[in-house]
Design an enzyme around this catalytic site. Sequence first.
Site, PDB file in Angstrom:
ATOM      1  N   LYS A 173      -1.693  -3.832  11.976  1.00  0.00           N
ATOM      2  CA  LYS A 173      -0.422  -4.426  11.560  1.00  0.00           C
ATOM      3  C   LYS A 173      -0.623  -5.353  10.377  1.00  0.00           C
ATOM      4  O   LYS A 173      -1.736  -5.742  10.039  1.00  0.00           O
ATOM      5  CB  LYS A 173       0.206  -5.222  12.718  1.00  0.00           C
TER       6      LYS A 173
ATOM      7  N   SER B 163       3.941   3.302  13.068  1.00  0.00           N
ATOM      8  CA  SER B 163       4.584   2.031  12.748  1.00  0.00           C
ATOM      9  C   SER B 163       4.236   1.504  11.366  1.00  0.00           C
ATOM     10  O   SER B 163       4.849   0.544  10.904  1.00  0.00           O
ATOM     11  CB  SER B 163       4.222   0.968  13.795  1.00  0.00           C
TER      12      SER B 163
END
Length: 242
Positions: free
Chosen positions: A201, A163
């Site tokens: 993230k 991701s």
Amino acid sequence: MLTKKQYDLLMFIHERVQRDGVSPSFDEMKAALDLRSKSGIHRLVTALEERGFIRRLAHRARAVEILRLPENFGNKVLVPARGFQPSIIQGDLDRDEPERGAIERLGGEGVTVAETSSVPLIGRIAAGVPIEAMESGTTQLGVPSSMLRASGEHYALQVKGDSMIDAGIFEGDVVVVRKQVDAENGDIVVALIEDHEATLKKLRRKGRSIALEAANPTYETRVYRDDQVKIQGKMVGLIRTY
């Protein structure tokens, strides 16, 4: 032998590096090859890297370096264009079972061994759907001392998932993290969600909400209440093995 698309992409990157000193963005590559999505560019870049024509540089924007061109160009090793002087961190880590090893930095001329410090490699972190937080472990990993901040504790985690690929972070990479409980918007952080799931993230705060943003368009941004997320540290470096 390269496919036509691989060859076209390699030539496009080469021309842009020679002209501008930096490689084009993935969006520019997509437009140049008339592809509908960046996933096709990711596949082409990976194929060129596996064949030894390019190298993706850790934790850098526009992070692609041309290593050589096809045989009809003489198949010679290339010298980066003026103004483009990559510094690459490498180690003896195995992608499945990381081990402590000598860290080398490839610079302008030759190979030098960087001064290193040891940090604990404490588990794996999800760059994708969150996984169980922080596996226990006692492995020590040598990292370049220049990568570490002057104060604070540091640790390392191996990346699982894709991701964060648009931020230059790939599965199997090892991220070096400075322990801290807060971070600024845009920082890449290790976030602990509801005390049991950890993920890597980009952090965004708005009011009492925290958004954890992926760097891959196939993943949605996840938004939580601020009491659901604890910052476990800020990414300060990345190690990749080839």
